[in-house]
Design a protein around this motif. Structure first.
Motif, mmCIF file in Angstrom:
data_model
loop_
_atom_site.group_PDB
_atom_site.id
_atom_site.type_symbol
_atom_site.label_atom_id
_atom_site.label_comp_id
_atom_site.label_asym_id
_atom_site.label_seq_id
_atom_site.Cartn_x
_atom_site.Cartn_y
_atom_site.Cartn_z
ATOM 1 N N TYR A 105 34.928 -19.041 -27.197
ATOM 2 C CA TYR A 105 33.894 -19.669 -26.970
ATOM 3 C C TYR A 105 32.955 -19.727 -28.076
ATOM 4 N N LYS A 106 32.865 -18.642 -28.883
ATOM 5 C CA LYS A 106 32.038 -18.411 -29.939
ATOM 6 C C LYS A 106 32.530 -19.164 -31.090
ATOM 7 N N GLU A 107 33.908 -19.204 -31.261
ATOM 8 C CA GLU A 107 34.371 -20.349 -32.355
ATOM 9 C C GLU A 107 34.143 -21.560 -31.993
ATOM 10 N N MET A 108 34.077 -22.173 -30.669
ATOM 11 C CA MET A 108 33.820 -23.473 -30.433
ATOM 12 C C MET A 108 32.261 -23.922 -30.327
ATOM 13 N N GLY A 109 31.639 -22.623 -30.694
ATOM 14 C CA GLY A 109 30.021 -23.172 -30.783
ATOM 15 C C GLY A 109 29.280 -23.277 -29.437
ATOM 16 N N ILE A 166 28.946 -20.301 -27.631
ATOM 17 C CA ILE A 166 28.131 -18.853 -27.176
ATOM 18 C C ILE A 166 28.134 -18.436 -28.548
ATOM 19 N N ALA A 167 26.869 -17.657 -28.601
ATOM 20 C CA ALA A 167 26.438 -16.996 -30.074
ATOM 21 C C ALA A 167 26.084 -15.644 -29.832
ATOM 22 N N ASP A 168 26.062 -14.999 -30.957
ATOM 23 C CA ASP A 168 25.781 -13.428 -31.123
ATOM 24 C C ASP A 168 24.274 -13.326 -30.319
ATOM 25 N N GLY A 169 24.389 -12.268 -29.292
ATOM 26 C CA GLY A 169 23.139 -11.903 -28.722
ATOM 27 C C GLY A 169 22.906 -12.756 -27.507
ATOM 28 N N PRO A 219 16.962 -17.459 -20.472
ATOM 29 C CA PRO A 219 17.224 -18.527 -21.468
ATOM 30 C C PRO A 219 18.211 -18.396 -22.549
ATOM 31 N N ARG A 220 18.628 -16.957 -22.434
ATOM 32 C CA ARG A 220 19.903 -16.466 -23.270
ATOM 33 C C ARG A 220 21.208 -16.473 -22.652
ATOM 34 N N THR A 221 21.204 -16.806 -21.302
ATOM 35 C CA THR A 221 22.098 -16.470 -20.395
ATOM 36 C C THR A 221 23.197 -17.601 -20.652
ATOM 37 N N ARG A 222 24.866 -17.143 -20.876
ATOM 38 C CA ARG A 222 25.569 -18.459 -21.189
ATOM 39 C C ARG A 222 26.720 -18.311 -20.289
ATOM 40 N N ALA A 223 26.968 -17.227 -19.616
ATOM 41 C CA ALA A 223 28.126 -16.988 -18.675
ATOM 42 C C ALA A 223 27.941 -15.987 -17.566
ATOM 43 N N VAL A 224 28.658 -16.449 -16.591
ATOM 44 C CA VAL A 224 28.805 -15.274 -15.443
ATOM 45 C C VAL A 224 30.204 -14.687 -15.309
#
Length: 375
Positions: A70-74, A76-79, A126-131
């Motif tokens: 997911y990070k490589e796909m843009g 999710i990001a660090d932090g 605001p920084r939550t991306r996943a459960v």
């Protein structure tokens, strides 16, 4: 001594078939990313009910690769933050921290030991991306409320299915109302562990990711192969995390019998639930939506109960004696013990008693008798 889990006895009914499967791998002379892997991945995807299954080195790698992809796909990001149960095994959380993401611990429902869906929404920022839901002890952790929260807030839903191979639940999710689905097919992606002691266990380490997202599957497959789709061409700074042909062949044999083995676990659990009558021991109240990788009881005198059972030749285990918020490995996140009273209570009172398909009725009867006699 009655062992907590006797893997030799669990695997004995399939030994002849496993030997033949191993011999086939040896005859082919191909030991990674070959026919056995392709066959198991196809069969496991069909069994779980997803379009894709990607074999990898172990369950932790499976979860780690999901977030890395997911990070490589843009996406999710660090932090960024990932909500996760406060009472899970640390591997669920390490997959988050390994990707430089922030774990946000949410307490369980004391009646199910699964993440409390009434507490998730207040943990979103605001920084939550996943459960990440964890089907702890073999029980389905998904609820309609969790699905609704993820849809309304645009969050990815990740399943840690390390303990719940074959678990089924009736769901009322938007794209498939009132359907029966297996865990591992409910969220956007799921990580599976085939550690030997799991309901579907290999003879060593192995894992898999299941998903319906073709792009995610493609990125994960490359990441686990040094970041490569094509030999010597590396699109990502990947890692080496691949299931080997021998483990894939063994798992493909055992997959055929998983539902039968799970049914035996359910029969044992049903007896525990209906026949253990001791006010000092809190027994799970339902066997619905559970394949009983672990049968947990709660007891305020847990250590005394464990000692009593050991004195009577019954081995038990504790899942887990130190909760994540007290682990030194996670001390950088400054979790406060006062925020996790239920996770602390479970770690102090939980005791796992034997519950596996190789148990005899006499053994089950003996454990029930001992539990009812405990004072």
């Amino acid at each position: 001594m009655m062992k907590y889990l006797e893997l030799k006895r669990v695997n004995a009914p399939y030994e002849e078939e496993m030997r033949r499967a191993i011999d086939e791998v040896l005859q082919r002379g191909w030991y990674l990313r070959g026919e056995a892997t392709r066959q198991f991945e196809a069969h496991y995807a069909q069994y779980i009910g997803t379009h894709h299954s990607i074999g990898c080195g172990n369950g932790l790698d499976a979860l780690t690769l999901i977030f890395r992809a997911y990070k490589e796909m843009g996406i999710i990001a660090d932090g960024d933050e990932v909500i996760v149960p406060a009472n899970t095994y640390i591997a669920s959380i390490l997959a988050i921290t390994e990707n430089r993401l922030t774990p946000v611990l949410v307490e369980p429902d004391i009646n199910t030991f699964q993440i409390d869906d009434t507490l998730i929404e207040q943990a979103i920022t605001p920084r939550t991306r996943a459960v990440m839901i964890v089907h702890l002890y073999g029980r389905c952790a998904y609820t309609d409320r969790i699905g609704d929260i993820c849809r309304r807030h645009g969050l990815k839903l990740i399943e840690d299915n390390a303990q719940a191979h074959g678990c089924q639940s009736q769901l009322s999710i938007a794209h498939c109302p009132l359907s029966i689905q297996r865990t591992g097919s409910i969220g956007d992606a799921a990580g599976h562990s085939f550690y030997p002691g799991k309901n579907l266990g290999a003879l060593g380490d192995a894992g898999a990711v299941t998903t319906n997202d073709a792009q995610l599957a493609d990125v994960i497959r490359a990441l686990g192969n040094y970041g490569s789709h094509q030999k010597y061409v590396h699109d990502y700074a990947g890692c080496n995390s691949r299931i080997d042909e021998l483990q894939a062949a063994i798992l493909d044999v055992k997959l055929r019998y998983l539902d039968v083995d799970n049914e035996r676990r359910k029969q044992i659990a049903s007896r525990y639930i209906s026949e253990v009558q001791n006010p000092l021991i809190r027994i799970p109240q339902s066997d619905r939506d559970c394949v009983w990788h672990i049968f947990p009881v709660l007891c305020e005198k847990r250590d005394a109960l464990q000692h009593y059972l050991r004195e009577n030749e019954v081995e038990t285990q504790i899942h887990y004696p130190i909760p994540p918020h007290r682990q030194r490995a996670l001390s950088a996140y400054s979790f406060s013990a006062s925020d996790y009273p239920l996770s602390t209570l479970i770690s102090n009172q939980e005791l796992s008693i034997p519950c596996h398909p190789a148990m005899t009725d006499d053994q089950v009867e003996f454990i029930i008798h001992l539990l009812n006699q405990f004072k």
